[in-house]
Design an enzyme around this catalytic site. Structure first.
Site, PDB file in Angstrom:
ATOM      1  N   LYS A   1      27.840   7.599   6.107  1.00 15.24           N
ATOM      2  CA  LYS A   1      28.955   6.034   5.897  1.00 15.24           C
ATOM      3  C   LYS A   1      29.679   5.437   7.659  1.00 15.24           C
ATOM      4  O   LYS A   1      29.212   4.343   7.735  1.00 15.24           O
ATOM      5  CB  LYS A   1      30.086   6.116   4.819  1.00 15.24           C
ATOM      6  CG  LYS A   1      29.532   6.358   3.857  1.00 15.24           C
ATOM      7  CD  LYS A   1      30.782   6.949   2.798  1.00 15.24           C
ATOM      8  CE  LYS A   1      30.405   7.579   1.023  1.00 15.24           C
ATOM      9  NZ  LYS A   1      31.247   8.424   0.177  1.00 15.24           N
TER      10      LYS A   1
ATOM     11  N   GLN B   1      36.765   9.958  -0.210  1.00 11.88           N
ATOM     12  CA  GLN B   1      36.039  10.871  -0.644  1.00 11.88           C
ATOM     13  C   GLN B   1      36.048  11.453  -1.604  1.00 11.88           C
ATOM     14  O   GLN B   1      37.427  12.339  -1.856  1.00 11.88           O
ATOM     15  CB  GLN B   1      35.405  11.064   1.079  1.00 11.88           C
ATOM     16  CG  GLN B   1      33.374  12.634   0.293  1.00 11.88           C
ATOM     17  CD  GLN B   1      33.132  10.646   0.293  1.00 11.88           C
ATOM     18  OE1 GLN B   1      32.576   9.390   0.337  1.00 11.88           O
ATOM     19  NE2 GLN B   1      31.690  11.301  -0.945  1.00 11.88           N
TER      20      GLN B   1
ATOM     21  N   ASP C   1      34.855   1.277  -3.438  1.00 14.89           N
ATOM     22  CA  ASP C   1      34.457   1.993  -4.114  1.00 14.89           C
ATOM     23  C   ASP C   1      33.936   1.865  -5.885  1.00 14.89           C
ATOM     24  O   ASP C   1      32.970   1.862  -6.580  1.00 14.89           O
ATOM     25  CB  ASP C   1      35.494   2.916  -4.219  1.00 14.89           C
ATOM     26  CG  ASP C   1      34.230   4.531  -3.733  1.00 14.89           C
ATOM     27  OD1 ASP C   1      33.246   4.027  -3.437  1.00 14.89           O
ATOM     28  OD2 ASP C   1      35.113   4.852  -2.989  1.00 14.89           O
TER      29      ASP C   1
HETATM   30  N1  GUN Z   1      31.812  11.247  -3.454  1.00 15.13           N
HETATM   31  C1  GUN Z   1      30.373  11.137  -4.747  1.00 15.13           C
HETATM   32  N2  GUN Z   1      30.010   9.869  -4.211  1.00 15.13           N
HETATM   33  C2  GUN Z   1      31.271   8.954  -4.237  1.00 15.13           C
HETATM   34  C3  GUN Z   1      31.404   7.711  -4.021  1.00 15.13           C
HETATM   35  O1  GUN Z   1      30.450   6.881  -4.432  1.00 15.13           O
HETATM   36  N3  GUN Z   1      32.362   6.977  -3.119  1.00 15.13           N
HETATM   37  C4  GUN Z   1      33.555   8.491  -3.230  1.00 15.13           C
HETATM   38  N4  GUN Z   1      34.262   8.024  -2.966  1.00 15.13           N
HETATM   39  N5  GUN Z   1      33.202   9.470  -2.824  1.00 15.13           N
HETATM   40  C5  GUN Z   1      31.974  10.256  -3.883  1.00 15.13           C
END
Ligand code: GUN
Length: 311
Positions: A52, A96, A119
């Site tokens: 990211k 996350q 998100d």
């Molecule tokens: N963990 C697995 N997929 C995601 C996601 O799309 N966003 C976040 N914040 N955590 C995750």
């Protein structure tokens, strides 16, 4: 011959469309900014976070990485979120998941201001999606909608089956397909006659988190099949069963001791109209859509300022 829906191609198209928008923001002295919060040392999460931050760097998006110890408390995380909510350079906050067990995940996600919730997990944004209002859409299902568009796969009036009902993929996916006028059925582990439900579908989205769960008897030859599963298989028997005759996968397993498997059995891909595989499919779109949401958030920052360049 089934069409392979290529995640890389769609990702590159999404990222290419963001570059001029970022350049236009730069002219107004706004650089989109993303804060990524990682608590604990989950190796998979560490890789996601690295990707990211790298995606931000490649596009010229400002990013901040906040690494917190596995023992972090909800209060400590809340303090950080509150400071990021009022941080003028930050347009998006990504925490996350999963969070360490002692942290109340729901409380943390609720604390992110909906205007920075790139998100799309805050109940306000989930409600916006549900009611057709503007707001951030969760990245993986939003990426799948882009993929269907990119390959001109018709959605309106079509029967779509979503397997899985998570807040991150299954539920928002169903809502987005509905918003695009599909006739949507949500199936899950307790669904009776699951294969039969799926066989009627023009679009199948598999997000149930079980390796090779969707077998050829689930799919009709006209269907587009989108695999969202990310299952790491460690046991030899399952790998041999799912990848029988696939020398490359078997060799991969022999050298690494594990292979990545989607929710769709590879045999399905021989007898459908179109398929998005794992890896190389929609997984690549999640980060691209996160970048897209962050840029959109920065554009809203500019609009709040009245759209005027700082001179
Ligand atoms: N963990 C697995 N997929 C995601 C996601 O799309 N966003 C976040 N914040 N955590 C995750």
């Amino acid at each position: 011959m089934p069409i392979r829906l290529d995640g890389k191609q769609v990702r590159d198209a999404i990222l290419a469309s963001l570059r001029p928008r970022i350049a236009a923001l730069e002219k107004t002295e706004i650089t989109p900014g993303l804060a990524v919060v990682l608590a604990g040392e989950d190796p998979a999460s560490e890789i996601y976070v690295r990707h990211k931050v790298k995606a931000c760097e490649d596009l010229g998006i400002y990013s901040e990485k906040h690494l917190l110890p596995a023992g972090v408390t909800s209060e400590e995380l809340l303090l950080l979120i509150r400071s990021l909510n009022s941080h003028p350079r930050i347009d998006g906050i990504l925490v996350q998941l999963p969070l360490p067990g002692q942290v109340d995940e729901r409380e943390i996600l609720m604390a992110i201001h909906p205007s920075k919730d790139v998100d799309g997990f805050h109940p306000m944004n989930a409600g916006n999606l549900m009611t057709g209002l503007p707001g951030f859409r969760p990245c993986t299902p939003a990426g799948i909608m882009r993929m269907l568009e990119h390959y001109n796969i018709p959605v309106s009036g079509r029967r779509a089956v979503v397997i899985g009902r998570s807040n991150i993929v299954g539920k928002p996916m169903a809502m987005m397909l509905l918003e695009a006028n599909a006739t949507v059925t949500i199936c899950h582990s307790k669904t009776v006659g699951l294969a039969e439900e799926c066989r009627r579908a023009h679009i199948v989205v598999a997000a149930i988190g079980r390796a090779g769960f969707v077998t050829p008897d689930f799919v009709n030859p006209e269907a587009a099949v989108i695999d969202v599963g990310m299952n790491r298989l460690h046991d030899r028997e399952s790998v041999a069963r799912i990848f029988e005759g696939n020398e490359k996968k078997l060799a991969d397993f022999a050298s690494k001791g594990a292979v990545l498997v989607g929710d769709v059995h590879p045999a399905v891909f021989r007898n459908c109209a179109a398929y998005s595989p794992v890896p190389g499919g929609v997984g690549l779109l999640t980060i691209a859509m996160l970048m897209s949401n962050t840029v959109e958030s920065a554009e809203r920052r500019l609009a709040r300022r009245g759209g005027t360049p700082i001179s």
